[in-house]
Design a protein around this motif. Structure first.
Motif, mmCIF file in Angstrom:
data_model
loop_
_atom_site.group_PDB
_atom_site.id
_atom_site.type_symbol
_atom_site.label_atom_id
_atom_site.label_comp_id
_atom_site.label_asym_id
_atom_site.label_seq_id
_atom_site.Cartn_x
_atom_site.Cartn_y
_atom_site.Cartn_z
ATOM 1 N N VAL A 1 11.349 136.501 16.339
ATOM 2 C CA VAL A 1 11.335 135.073 16.011
ATOM 3 C C VAL A 1 12.487 134.359 16.703
ATOM 4 O O VAL A 1 12.322 133.257 17.255
ATOM 5 C CB VAL A 1 11.388 134.871 14.484
ATOM 6 C CG1 VAL A 1 11.498 133.386 14.140
ATOM 7 C CG2 VAL A 1 10.161 135.478 13.814
ATOM 8 N N GLN A 2 13.677 134.964 16.677
ATOM 9 C CA GLN A 2 14.839 134.351 17.322
ATOM 10 C C GLN A 2 14.590 134.119 18.813
ATOM 11 O O GLN A 2 14.931 133.062 19.353
ATOM 12 C CB GLN A 2 16.068 135.244 17.139
ATOM 13 C CG GLN A 2 16.644 135.242 15.737
ATOM 14 C CD GLN A 2 17.840 136.169 15.632
ATOM 15 O OE1 GLN A 2 17.804 137.309 16.092
ATOM 16 N NE2 GLN A 2 18.920 135.676 15.030
ATOM 17 N N ARG A 3 14.018 135.091 19.466
ATOM 18 C CA ARG A 3 13.795 134.950 20.912
ATOM 19 C C ARG A 3 12.713 133.915 21.213
ATOM 20 O O ARG A 3 12.815 133.172 22.191
ATOM 21 C CB ARG A 3 13.454 136.301 21.524
ATOM 22 C CG ARG A 3 14.659 137.224 21.588
ATOM 23 C CD ARG A 3 14.599 138.177 22.736
ATOM 24 N NE ARG A 3 15.922 138.761 22.979
ATOM 25 C CZ ARG A 3 16.151 139.735 23.832
ATOM 26 N NH1 ARG A 3 15.151 140.242 24.546
ATOM 27 N NH2 ARG A 3 17.369 140.206 24.008
ATOM 28 N N LEU A 4 11.679 133.866 20.394
ATOM 29 C CA LEU A 4 10.659 132.838 20.586
ATOM 30 C C LEU A 4 11.246 131.446 20.398
ATOM 31 O O LEU A 4 10.927 130.519 21.153
ATOM 32 C CB LEU A 4 9.488 133.071 19.623
ATOM 33 C CG LEU A 4 8.580 134.254 19.947
ATOM 34 C CD1 LEU A 4 7.575 134.464 18.819
ATOM 35 C CD2 LEU A 4 7.859 134.047 21.277
ATOM 36 N N LEU A 5 12.114 131.300 19.408
ATOM 37 C CA LEU A 5 12.778 130.014 19.198
ATOM 38 C C LEU A 5 13.684 129.671 20.375
ATOM 39 O O LEU A 5 13.783 128.507 20.780
ATOM 40 C CB LEU A 5 13.577 130.041 17.895
ATOM 41 C CG LEU A 5 12.749 130.092 16.606
ATOM 42 C CD1 LEU A 5 13.670 130.258 15.393
ATOM 43 C CD2 LEU A 5 11.901 128.832 16.458
ATOM 44 N N ALA A 6 14.354 130.695 20.923
ATOM 45 C CA ALA A 6 15.225 130.454 22.083
ATOM 46 C C ALA A 6 14.407 129.989 23.283
ATOM 47 O O ALA A 6 14.822 129.088 24.023
ATOM 48 C CB ALA A 6 15.992 131.733 22.427
ATOM 49 N N VAL A 7 13.234 130.584 23.466
ATOM 50 C CA VAL A 7 12.363 130.158 24.557
ATOM 51 C C VAL A 7 11.882 128.726 24.335
ATOM 52 O O VAL A 7 11.827 127.917 25.263
ATOM 53 C CB VAL A 7 11.160 131.112 24.693
ATOM 54 C CG1 VAL A 7 10.170 130.584 25.733
ATOM 55 C CG2 VAL A 7 11.627 132.504 25.085
ATOM 56 N N HIS A 8 11.554 128.409 23.089
ATOM 57 C CA HIS A 8 11.102 127.052 22.769
ATOM 58 C C HIS A 8 12.187 126.031 23.068
ATOM 59 O O HIS A 8 11.925 124.976 23.662
ATOM 60 C CB HIS A 8 10.679 126.972 21.304
ATOM 61 C CG HIS A 8 10.137 125.636 20.902
ATOM 62 N ND1 HIS A 8 10.941 124.639 20.372
ATOM 63 C CD2 HIS A 8 8.891 125.129 20.958
ATOM 64 C CE1 HIS A 8 10.196 123.577 20.130
ATOM 65 N NE2 HIS A 8 8.954 123.853 20.479
ATOM 66 N N ARG A 9 13.425 126.340 22.687
ATOM 67 C CA ARG A 9 14.542 125.428 22.969
ATOM 68 C C ARG A 9 14.737 125.294 24.480
ATOM 69 O O ARG A 9 14.958 124.183 24.985
ATOM 70 C CB ARG A 9 15.820 125.953 22.321
ATOM 71 C CG ARG A 9 15.874 125.771 20.814
ATOM 72 C CD ARG A 9 17.300 125.981 20.303
ATOM 73 N NE ARG A 9 17.786 127.328 20.612
ATOM 74 C CZ ARG A 9 17.617 128.376 19.817
ATOM 75 N NH1 ARG A 9 16.983 128.224 18.660
ATOM 76 N NH2 ARG A 9 18.100 129.565 20.154
ATOM 77 N N SER A 10 14.682 126.417 25.176
ATOM 78 C CA SER A 10 14.874 126.374 26.622
ATOM 79 C C SER A 10 13.790 125.560 27.306
ATOM 80 O O SER A 10 14.070 124.775 28.218
ATOM 81 C CB SER A 10 14.902 127.806 27.180
ATOM 82 O OG SER A 10 15.104 127.805 28.563
ATOM 83 N N ALA A 11 12.548 125.740 26.852
ATOM 84 C CA ALA A 11 11.446 124.970 27.441
ATOM 85 C C ALA A 11 11.587 123.489 27.155
ATOM 86 O O ALA A 11 11.312 122.640 28.010
ATOM 87 C CB ALA A 11 10.111 125.502 26.906
ATOM 88 N N SER A 12 12.033 123.157 25.936
ATOM 89 C CA SER A 12 12.221 121.749 25.576
ATOM 90 C C SER A 12 13.313 121.110 26.408
ATOM 91 O O SER A 12 13.196 119.971 26.872
ATOM 92 C CB SER A 12 12.551 121.628 24.086
ATOM 93 O OG SER A 12 11.493 122.130 23.287
ATOM 94 N N GLU A 13 14.407 121.834 26.611
ATOM 95 C CA GLU A 13 15.506 121.326 27.423
ATOM 96 C C GLU A 13 15.072 121.141 28.878
ATOM 97 O O GLU A 13 15.444 120.171 29.535
ATOM 98 C CB GLU A 13 16.693 122.283 27.354
ATOM 99 C CG GLU A 13 17.364 122.324 25.974
ATOM 100 C CD GLU A 13 18.373 123.443 25.849
ATOM 101 O OE1 GLU A 13 18.526 124.206 26.851
ATOM 102 O OE2 GLU A 13 18.988 123.579 24.789
ATOM 103 N N GLN A 14 14.275 122.089 29.368
ATOM 104 C CA GLN A 14 13.798 121.975 30.736
ATOM 105 C C GLN A 14 12.859 120.777 30.911
ATOM 106 O O GLN A 14 12.930 120.059 31.903
ATOM 107 C CB GLN A 14 13.084 123.267 31.149
ATOM 108 C CG GLN A 14 12.736 123.351 32.623
ATOM 109 C CD GLN A 14 12.055 124.654 32.978
ATOM 110 O OE1 GLN A 14 10.851 124.791 32.805
ATOM 111 N NE2 GLN A 14 12.829 125.624 33.464
ATOM 112 N N ALA A 15 12.017 120.557 29.909
ATOM 113 C CA ALA A 15 11.077 119.439 29.973
ATOM 114 C C ALA A 15 11.807 118.106 29.896
ATOM 115 O O ALA A 15 11.400 117.117 30.514
ATOM 116 C CB ALA A 15 10.067 119.541 28.834
ATOM 117 N N ALA A 16 12.913 118.092 29.125
ATOM 118 C CA ALA A 16 13.671 116.848 28.992
ATOM 119 C C ALA A 16 14.409 116.518 30.288
ATOM 120 O O ALA A 16 14.757 115.370 30.538
ATOM 121 C CB ALA A 16 14.649 116.968 27.842
#
Length: 203
Positions: free
Chosen positions: A188-203
């Motif tokens: 779960v932690q790693r999936l959340l980390a990927v989600h944050r990274s993807a959101s930051e990249q999209a921003a």
């Protein structure tokens, strides 16, 4: 987690040994394959037969080869792309053999289905934890960290198996269920980390 805090200290010990092995003509890839073959062989030979302490001890020796191949790569001037892929694949094979052998012993040797399920959960989540990181990095994202990376999984699993082999009751059950729970959390932690990274990249 241990990788962050222990890497520099361990390198001070392994780098001189790695340099000595390189000067003797061994390559990091050779060490990777030898360590993996030894880990798989020891896990599949000792653990299903119930030789838990000996099995855990021998597997630990071969797992340490994984530290040496990295040290050898640093001494040789850095790891190659193929070497990194080989190391990752060998780690997955070794982990599958180890926790598969533990699960087999739980189901067949000890007739303990509950603990066997914990071993299978640990095995499956361990593979997924590594896959998330690899898939994220291939997509240009970050998925580092988590409670239990490979070093922690091996320590918890091998200590539980080895100490249980010395006759300490319930230690294997406790260690495997602890590892199973922590592994699920890490996924779960790693999936959340990927989600944050993807959101930051999209921003």
């Amino acid at each position: 987690m241990l990788n962050i805090f222990a890497r520099a200290s361990v390198a001070r010990i392994t780098d001189p040994v790695g340099g000595w092995l390189v000067r003797r003509g061994l390559s990091p890839n050779t060490m990777t394959v030898l360590g993996t073959a030894g880990t798989i062989g020891a896990a599949l030979w000792f653990l299903p037969r119930g030789d838990l302490f000996v099995g855990a001890a021998v597997v630990t020796v071969f797992v340490l080869f994984d530290l040496l191949d990295g040290a050898m790569a640093r001494v040789s001037g850095g790891s190659t792309v193929f070497g990194a892929v080989l190391d990752s694949c060998c780690d997955r094979l070794a982990d599958a053999a180890l926790f598969g052998a533990i699960a087999y012993w739980c189901f067949v040797g000890a007739d303990d289905r509950v603990t066997g399920i914990a071993a299978l959960v640990s095995l499956g989540c361990g593979q997924v934890i590594s896959y998330i990181k690899a898939r994220a990095e291939a997509s240009g994202l970050s998925a580092d960290g988590g409670l239990v990376e490979r070093a922690e999984r091996l320590i918890i699993g091998l200590v539980g198996v080895g100490v249980h082999g010395l006759g300490v009751p319930y230690i294997l059950q406790a260690s495997l269920w602890l590892l199973a729970v922590l592994s699920v959390i890490t996924v779960v932690q790693r999936l959340l980390a990927v989600h944050r990274s993807a959101s930051e990249q999209a921003a």
